[in-house]
Design a protein around this motif. Structure first.
Motif, mmCIF file in Angstrom:
data_model
loop_
_atom_site.group_PDB
_atom_site.id
_atom_site.type_symbol
_atom_site.label_atom_id
_atom_site.label_comp_id
_atom_site.label_asym_id
_atom_site.label_seq_id
_atom_site.Cartn_x
_atom_site.Cartn_y
_atom_site.Cartn_z
ATOM 1 N N THR A 593 68.470 90.414 29.287
ATOM 2 C CA THR A 593 69.128 90.577 30.585
ATOM 3 C C THR A 593 70.551 90.014 30.537
ATOM 4 O O THR A 593 71.489 90.609 31.076
ATOM 5 N N ILE A 626 69.249 95.622 34.764
ATOM 6 C CA ILE A 626 68.194 95.932 35.724
ATOM 7 C C ILE A 626 66.853 96.070 35.008
ATOM 8 O O ILE A 626 65.836 95.527 35.447
ATOM 9 N N TYR A 630 63.622 93.769 35.517
ATOM 10 C CA TYR A 630 62.358 94.363 35.950
ATOM 11 C C TYR A 630 61.228 93.927 35.026
ATOM 12 O O TYR A 630 60.178 93.451 35.476
ATOM 13 N N THR A 634 58.152 91.413 36.186
ATOM 14 C CA THR A 634 56.806 91.984 36.301
ATOM 15 C C THR A 634 55.861 91.449 35.226
ATOM 16 O O THR A 634 54.707 91.825 35.182
#
Lengths: 638, 420
Positions: A593, A626, A630, A634
């Motif tokens: 990220t 993104i 994600y 999750t």
């Protein structure tokens, strides 16, 4: 003591025998992240120091030709930017990471993966802003990036040509990236301190380092938004041609200065309060006395942080704000001297009636008191605007803030490094080399920065790459340059010691200094899970209470003794699994990220020249960011 | 024992260093010192600073003595007293909160008083001077006197000078340490500063600096101040307001600025202005004010045949060279038709200045020739074009194929040197 399973030899270092590059890339352990911060920040400290050496070499004598004007301007811009954002702040962050969970009795920070993300963003942001110096394209508008010099009209293209000049783009992008890192870390530590304290660890029983760090995290979340706004405006001006600061369109360049210093002054306290916290741990330990006036130390730290937001315009006394504004900001600035003075006197009182052991960390802590006082006094001198008009933008100010940042922050951080190195690595730094380092550093610092008081008051402006002989500055500049060379030797001794002691230093136990707080109740280096059993805390100085309950190191009167069984050092180490402690999975998603974030800003930099390529890279980075987020959000933590 | 020796050597070295610093203060001269009373502005600043130093010294001594006494007295030693678990002392803590607060009050009161004094309106009858910052030189205008000049400021002693500070580009800061504090030049804004050079000052020369970082040649943005006697100022002003003394074209019928305007403003002692006006004597600079003479070495790699300078033809320089070289695109010369651009410094009386290039170089024919030939080589980032034919332009990174050869430059220099 917790009931123990059979010890395994592989777990001597307290981890599940994790090693290798991947274990570092995917780590979520606050101690490992703290170590990464420490090594990275020290590397940047050396780079910033090298820049300082080049600056001082150029200024050693009048009209030297060691570097060109352009190179010099890049050097002083990068020296300031590097030392503030890439060295001192992350050195503090190294201690936040390593120490806060240990001091409050927690197994990790509140958001371990966010913590890893903060580090990677810092690393890549630091590279983004530093690398261009190898191509003579480093930022050259000062660490303060004043508009309109930083706007496209004056630094967008090379003068007299249409060749794109990217120097300040790297600065604008890099600082935004670094801001993300600081903000993420600040929210993380605030959540950690509020929510994850061990039972009985009330706010007013927290160690002073954690307290000062707590204050600093609030300064970060309040100070970074203004500079982020300032930087986004500037970036829009540079990339998309908006006119927030473009003077040809009628902009007021003071907008930048106000936004910058609303951040910039609290930033000073962001740099100094962690060092104050560190010496507040060191001084009681080696005086064998509780911190004098704990409550007042807490309140004065909060007070300094609070007042720090009301004094920004004292950096702007020469811009012509008018007599009323000058007076108000002057009086506010003077007020800060009061809580700061209280801290100084309380530290001295902490040592009074003690049994002072002159270890290396103690010497650095005492040096902080002695040197920071000088910086504080010269600070009061330019809190008076008419006097400041003769001082601002001269070497007197350079002397002042180096006494604050080198004499204060760096001395405090060195105190912290010598103090906590045994906890981090399990081994002592060499005492003899440490003493050599201390004295060379102390003399070198004074030889470098004290003469600058004189050259400044004798009329030498800052940020000049050269000067004529016979101005009355020659001797002071030569002294400062020799002082810098002495600091190079001092730092070399330190680096040698730091690297060598990892394997050759004397083995330290869990509590090598007979200290008082929780981090010393566990082995050195601490096991992955920190505390086999989360301790219950009954006082500010649980380990001292444990050794001698009658000594009552907690003055609150209603202290309950900590549970001794919680605080005895484990005799053997175990894996987290064996103890049934759930640990976060290692994951590289924060790293991925962070790469996405930096690629995004890289695309933005290219956008100025090549719209299509820039946009493609920008969108790729955004997709990585993104997607990474994600996948991260999750997947389960542990 | 090496350990012991090191411990002893360090404080000795520190003390020796401080003594060296202090002794140096007494031995050398400090031409840009801020400790002086040359103006009422700095007299106020200096008084304030004295008070700050006084209290600062007291605080310094108290803290450092307390610190040293503490660490010596309570060092751990065999048989020494055991540590006492003292947690605090409210009375003591209140004491060292209140005493610094009182000291600050003693500093704050004169501070606020001085702020309002020094930022008040300039007294009536002040000499108005516009200061305009450029990357990287100073433009000075005396609107009441019709004077436009660069990098050298003349002020009469005993009369308040009220500055209007502006900038054409980025931020700069106007600072003459020997006259008082600095004030920034802010784009799209006018700032104000005033001071009165003491009436007793003999005619003197001072250094001025740009104190706000302004780009590549920030260090090279200097200027000179000459505080002169009123009569000398009058002579200087009268001459500076007149059109160029040398002109290849016929002088305009009326002077650019009527002489009446010059005399009507101030003069109590009428002076018969010599034809070349007044210029601060060069020999006095060398003898008494060597620190205002630029020492910048001319960078290697630029050659000029100085023998050509003697034969320079000012008329050719004015007609051919000034146009071919493109000088007229940026520089104004009073009384010369077409030479009205304000991008570069006004050259009307260039030869009456001691320095060129933002105070970076001395103003003499050999330096001027090299400056014209390749200004960007002599001053980092300069926007003045590279004029010399065959010269490498360090900004455009190309070699100039047009431009003037050395002989033509010598003509231009001869012309400029005639602009007394």
């Amino acid at each position: 003591m917790a009931t123990l399973a059979t010890p395994t030899p592989a777990a001597v270092a307290g981890s599940d025998a994790k090693s290798g590059l991947w274990s570092w890339l995917a780590t979520t352990d606050h101690k490992r992240i703290g170590t990464l911060y420490l090594w990275t920040a020290l590397a940047f400290f050396l780079i910033g120091g090298l820049e300082a050496v080049m600056i001082r070499t150029q200024l050693a004598r009048p009209n030297m030709g060691f570097v060109s004007a352009e190179t010099y301007n890049q050097l002083f811009t990068m020296h300031g930017t590097t030392m503030v954002f890439l060295a001192v702040m992350p050195l503090s962050a190294a201690f936040f990471n390593f120490l806060i969970p240990l001091q409050i009795g927690a197994r990790d920070v509140a958001f371990p993966r966010l913590n890893a993300f903060s580090y990677w963003v810092y690393l890549f942001g630091g590279i983004l802003i530093t690398l261009p110096i190898l191509f003579q394209a480093a930022p050259d508008g000062g660490w303060f990036g004043y508009a309109p010099l930083s706007t496209p009209a004056y630094s967008g293209v090379a003068p007299g040509s249409s060749e794109l000049k990217m120097n300040m783009d790297f600065w604008v992008a890099g600082l935004q990236v670094l801001g993300v890192s600081s903000l993420a870390a600040a929210f993380n530590f605030i959540t950690t301190i509020i929510n994850m304290r061990a039972p009985g660890m009330t706010l007013m029983r927290m160690p002073m380092f954690t307290w000062m760090s707590f204050v600093v995290q609030f300064l970060l979340i309040l100070a970074f938004p203004p500079i982020t706004v300032a930087l986004v405006f500037l970036m829009m001006d540079r990339v998309f041609g908006t006119t927030f600061y473009q003077v040809a369109a009628g902009a007021d360049p003071l907008l930048w200065q106000h936004l910058f210093w609303v951040f910039g002054h609290p930033e000073v306290y962001i740099l100094i309060l962690p060092a104050f916290g560190l010496v507040s741990e060191v001084l009681p330990t080696f005086s064998k006395k509780p911190l004098f006036g704990y409550n007042v130390m807490v309140y004065s730290g909060i007070m300094i942080g609070f007042l720090g937001f009301g004094v920004w315009a004292h950096h702007m006394f020469s811009v012509g704000m008018g007599a009323v504004a000058d007076s108000i900001f002057s009086l506010m600035t003077m007020l800060i001297a009061i809580p700061t003075g209280v801290k100084i006197f309380n530290w001295i009182a902490t040592m009074w009636s003690g049994e002072i052991r002159f270890t290396v960390p103690m010497k650095f802590a005492i040096a902080l008191i002695a040197m920071f006082t000088i910086g504080g006094i010269s600070g009061v001198m330019h809190s008076s605007p008419p006097a400041d008009l003769q001082q601002t933008d001269t070497y007197f100010v350079v002397a002042h803030f180096h006494y604050v940042l080198f004499g204060g922050s760096i001395m405090g951080i060195f105190a912290g490094i010598y103090f906590y190195y045994p906890k981090i690595t399990g081994r002592f730094l060499d005492e003899r080399l440490g003493n050599v380092h201390f004295w060379l550093n102390f003399i070198g610092m004074n030889l470098t920065f004290f003469p600058m008081h004189f050259s400044g008051l004798l009329g030498m402006p800052r940020r000049i790459y050269t000067y004529d002989a016979g101005q009355g500055w020659d001797l002071f500049n030569l002294m400062a340059t020799y002082g810098t060379y002495l600091l190079v030797v001092a730092t070399a001794v330190f680096v040698w010691n730091f690297v060598r002691s990892r394997t050759r230093g004397a083995v330290a136990g869990g509590d090598p200094w007979q200290a008082a707080t929780l981090e010393w109740s566990i082995p050195s280096p601490p096991p992955e899970y920190n505390f086999a059993k989360i301790p219950t805390i009954g006082s500010r100085y649980p380990l001292w209470d444990l050794k001698d309950p009658s000594w009552n190191a907690d003055p609150s009167g209603h202290a309950v003794p900590s549970d001794p069984s919680d605080l005895q050092e484990e005799t053997a180490s175990h894996t987290a699994k064996a103890l049934g402690i759930p640990m976060p999975y290692p994951t590289a998603k924060p790293l991925f990220t962070a790469i996405g974030l930096v690629v995004m800003f890289g695309g933005l930099l290219l956008f100025r020249d090549h719209h299509a390529v820039g946009l493609t890279i920008l969108l790729t980075g955004a997709a990585m960011l993104i997607g990474g987020l994600y996948a991260w959000l999750t997947s389960p933590l542990e | 024992m090496p350990k012991l020796r090191l411990r002893q050597a360090a404080p000795v070295a520190l003390v020796a260093m401080l003594l060296l610093t202090l002794s140096a203060c007494g031995l050398t001269e400090y031409p840009n010192t801020t400790f002086h009373q040359n103006t009422e502005f700095n007299t106020a600043v200096d008084a304030l600073f004295d008070r700050l130093v006084f209290w600062g010294t007291i605080v310094f001594v108290v803290v450092e003595v307390a610190l040293v006494v503490t660490i010596i007295k309570f060092r751990k030693r065999p048989g020494g007293p055991a540590a006492k678990p003292i947690h605090g002392n409210a009375a003591l803590e209140i004491t060292w909160t209140v005493i610094p607060a009182l000291i600050l009050v003693l500093i704050a009161i004169p501070t606020v008083k001085t702020i309002f004094e020094t930022q008040a309106e300039a007294p009536a009858g002040a000499l108005k001077v516009e200061v305009i910052g450029h990357q990287w030189w100073w433009e000075f205008r005396y609107p009441e006197l019709g004077i436009v000049t660069a990098n050298e400021l003349y002020l009469p002693v005993g009369r308040t000078a009220a500055f209007e500070l502006k900038t054409k580009d980025v931020l700069h800061s106007f600072w003459i340490p020997q006259m008082g504090g600095k004030r920034d030049l802010i784009t799209n804004k006018t700032n104000h500063l005033w001071f009165t050079p003491d009436a007793d000052l003999p005619s003197s020369a001072w250094n001025g600096f740009c104190a706000e970082y302004c780009g590549s040649s920030h260090a090279n943005m200097k200027f000179r101040l000459f505080t002169v006697q009123p009569a000398e100022f009058e002579a200087w002003a009268r001459h500076q307001a007149s059109p160029a003394v040398f002109s290849a074209t016929p002088a305009p019928a009326t002077p650019v600025v009527p002489a009446a305007q010059v005399t009507s403003t101030d003069s109590t002692a009428p002076v018969a202005a010599p034809s070349t006006g007044y210029m601060f004597p060069k020999d006095r600079l060398a003898a008494e004010f060597p620190h205002v003479i630029p020492q910048t070495p001319i960078p290697a790699g630029i050659t000029f045949d100085d023998a050509l300078l003697a034969g320079g033809d000012p008329v050719k320089g004015a007609t051919e060279g000034f146009l071919l070289g493109g000088c007229i695109g940026c520089h104004a010369i009073g009384g010369v038709p077409g030479a009205v651009s304000e991008i570069g410094p006004n050259l009307t009386h260039l030869a009456s200045r001691h320095t060129i290039a933002g105070g970076l170089y001395v103003n003499d024919a050999p330096t001027l020739a090299r400056w014209i030939k390749n200004a960007r080589h002599l001053k980092p980032g300069s926007i003045m074009n590279t004029i010399g034919k065959g010269e490498y332009d360090p900004i455009l990174k190309t070699t100039n194929t047009m431009g003037l050869d050395d002989r033509q430059i010598a003509d231009v220099v001869a012309y400029l040197m005639a602009l007394k």
